[in-house]
Write an enzyme that holds these catalytic residues in place. Structure first.
Site, PDB file in Angstrom:
ATOM      1  N   LEU A  33     -29.750 106.171 135.750  1.00  0.00           N
ATOM      2  CA  LEU A  33     -28.461 106.383 135.220  1.00  0.00           C
ATOM      3  C   LEU A  33     -28.343 107.856 134.547  1.00  0.00           C
ATOM      4  CD1 LEU A  33     -27.583 102.749 133.866  1.00  0.00           C
ATOM      5  CD2 LEU A  33     -26.700 104.107 135.990  1.00  0.00           C
ATOM      6  N   HIS A  34     -27.051 108.285 134.572  1.00  0.00           N
ATOM      7  CA  HIS A  34     -26.845 109.835 134.044  1.00  0.00           C
ATOM      8  C   HIS A  34     -25.374 109.769 133.653  1.00  0.00           C
ATOM      9  CE1 HIS A  34     -25.150 110.461 137.887  1.00  0.00           C
ATOM     10  NE2 HIS A  34     -26.181 110.316 138.594  1.00  0.00           N
ATOM     11  N   HIS A  37     -22.509 108.563 135.798  1.00  0.00           N
ATOM     12  CA  HIS A  37     -22.462 106.968 135.960  1.00  0.00           C
ATOM     13  C   HIS A  37     -21.814 106.724 134.339  1.00  0.00           C
ATOM     14  CE1 HIS A  37     -26.428 107.152 138.351  1.00  0.00           C
ATOM     15  NE2 HIS A  37     -25.531 106.477 139.178  1.00  0.00           N
ATOM     16  N   VAL A 176     -18.888 114.977 137.363  1.00  0.00           N
ATOM     17  CA  VAL A 176     -19.733 115.321 136.109  1.00  0.00           C
ATOM     18  C   VAL A 176     -20.597 116.343 136.597  1.00  0.00           C
ATOM     19  CG1 VAL A 176     -20.980 114.770 133.914  1.00  0.00           C
ATOM     20  CG2 VAL A 176     -19.223 113.189 134.933  1.00  0.00           C
TER      21      VAL A 176
HETATM   22  P1  AMP Z   1     -24.967 106.164 142.494  1.00  0.00           P
HETATM   23  O1  AMP Z   1     -25.863 105.345 141.520  1.00  0.00           O
HETATM   24  O2  AMP Z   1     -25.333 107.109 142.882  1.00  0.00           O
HETATM   25  O3  AMP Z   1     -24.658 105.097 143.805  1.00  0.00           O
HETATM   26  O4  AMP Z   1     -23.533 106.269 141.674  1.00  0.00           O
HETATM   27  C1  AMP Z   1     -22.833 105.174 141.177  1.00  0.00           C
HETATM   28  C2  AMP Z   1     -21.430 105.808 140.911  1.00  0.00           C
HETATM   29  O5  AMP Z   1     -21.433 106.651 140.002  1.00  0.00           O
HETATM   30  C3  AMP Z   1     -20.802 105.993 142.311  1.00  0.00           C
HETATM   31  O6  AMP Z   1     -19.326 105.669 142.160  1.00  0.00           O
HETATM   32  C4  AMP Z   1     -20.621 107.786 142.165  1.00  0.00           C
HETATM   33  O7  AMP Z   1     -19.784 108.374 142.706  1.00  0.00           O
HETATM   34  C5  AMP Z   1     -20.809 107.938 140.573  1.00  0.00           C
HETATM   35  N1  AMP Z   1     -21.304 109.110 140.372  1.00  0.00           N
HETATM   36  C6  AMP Z   1     -22.569 109.793 140.654  1.00  0.00           C
HETATM   37  N2  AMP Z   1     -22.640 110.921 140.286  1.00  0.00           N
HETATM   38  C7  AMP Z   1     -21.632 111.277 139.769  1.00  0.00           C
HETATM   39  C8  AMP Z   1     -21.014 112.354 139.042  1.00  0.00           C
HETATM   40  N3  AMP Z   1     -21.816 113.753 138.914  1.00  0.00           N
HETATM   41  N4  AMP Z   1     -19.766 112.610 138.547  1.00  0.00           N
HETATM   42  C9  AMP Z   1     -19.152 111.356 138.519  1.00  0.00           C
HETATM   43  N5  AMP Z   1     -19.393 110.192 139.085  1.00  0.00           N
HETATM   44  C10 AMP Z   1     -20.484 110.092 139.671  1.00  0.00           C
END
Ligand code: AMP
Length: 291
Positions: A33-34, A37, A176
């Site tokens: 997570l970052h 998320h 972000v």
């Molecule tokens: P993931 O864990 O990569 O599948 O991402 C989970 C959710 O977080 C997805 O809906 C992604 O689009 C969103 N997400 C990932 N990176 C970003 C970011 N930099 N800014 C906004 N939402 C993000």
């Protein structure tokens, strides 16, 4: 914060909360997570609903040869963050809990999955749509929040929600970014410091294209070419695509009008990075969300 690994136990808990009148807001993630998320989780948290987050590295959305085995796994750290961020329940099923094996039912969203990332990631969106449908059926949220960073994914899920009649309101988080513009991603940690610096040219290129449009350019090829030049000058040699598409159906925009998206995917030493800028082109031009 409660933690669930078994579908029936999560359903039991959610049913009890729903009987008390709680609505449910849901954010699906693959963990590590970052701040991206957190932004989705903050938007979900604003609903005053029970806040449910899933952390599941979904094997079916990785094509053969992709990074499933090395995808960062930091579950304990993720739980600490989710607790701090006010999450009520986290769902971390095993792959066996989600897939019994020998599956013959998949959610296949046609058309919009064939272009952009779908050209190189042929099974990806089928895996995404299928796992999100399963998670929606398990959690039955009122609201689900996704990130605009994965813009094609957001449009795929929106089509699925509309056409399969999921009674779920979808919301988007803006992208972000790190200082320097690189979109925050779990995959950024594969990059060396030098490559991370080079990766800033992805956003810089898109931004340059956007600024030309803002200043009056109305030729899609010109905007794409300008973005490409910035990336190439930063020695980003492996560009999978840079395209200007209509936000509605992700098809190439022949004219720059309405809501359009300038999107790119590149590889930097094997690490695949995606980014986009969505803009509303009217009398004025401004950045906006896909929906
Ligand atoms: P993931 O864990 O990569 O599948 O991402 C989970 C959710 O977080 C997805 O809906 C992604 O689009 C969103 N997400 C990932 N990176 C970003 C970011 N930099 N800014 C906004 N939402 C993000």
């Amino acid at each position: 914060m409660k933690r669930f690994v078994i579908i029936s136990e999560l359903r039991h808990y959610l049913n009890q909360e729903k009987i008390k009148g709680r609505t449910v807001a849901f954010v699906p993630t693959m963990g590590a997570l970052h701040a991206g998320h957190k932004s989705c989780i903050d938007i979900a948290g604003e609903k005053g609903a029970l806040l449910v987050v899933s952390v599941f590295i979904n094997p079916t959305q990785f094509d053969p040869g992709e990074d499933y085995a090395k995808y960062p796994r930091r579950f304990e750290n993720d739980f600490g963050l989710l607790n701090q961020w006010g999450c009520d329940a986290v769902f971390t099923p095993s792959a066996d809990e989600m897939y019994a094996g020998g599956e013959n039912v998949w959610v296949d969203v046609e058309g919009i999955t064939e272009d952009l990332c779908g050209r190189t990631r042929q099974r990806h969106f089928r895996g995404v749509a299928t796992v999100v449908a399963k998670l929606f059926n398990i959690v039955e949220p009122d609201v689900a929040v996704f990130g605009q960073k994965d813009a094609q994914q957001a449009v795929v899920i929106r089509n699925m929600v509309e056409q399969l009649k999921f009674p779920i309101k979808m919301e988007l988080s803006p992208i972000v970014r790190e200082n320097g513009g690189l979109a925050v991603s779990s995959r950024n940690e594969y990059l060396s410091d030098a490559d991370r610096h080079r990766a800033q040219a992805v956003y810089a290129g898109l931004r340059h294209g956007y600024e030309l449009i803002r200043d009056g350019l109305r030729d899609p090829a010109g905007a794409v070419q300008a973005a490409r030049k910035v990336m190439e000058e930063a020695s980003i040699t492996h560009i999978e695509y840079i395209e200007l598409v209509r936000a509605s159906d992700l098809k190439p925009a022949d004219t720059i009008a309405g809501v359009v998206m300038l999107a790119a995917a590149v590889r930097i030493r094997g690490t695949r990075l995606i980014d986009n800028i969505v803009m509303l082109v009217d009398d004025e031009v401004r950045e906006t969300l896909l929906f």
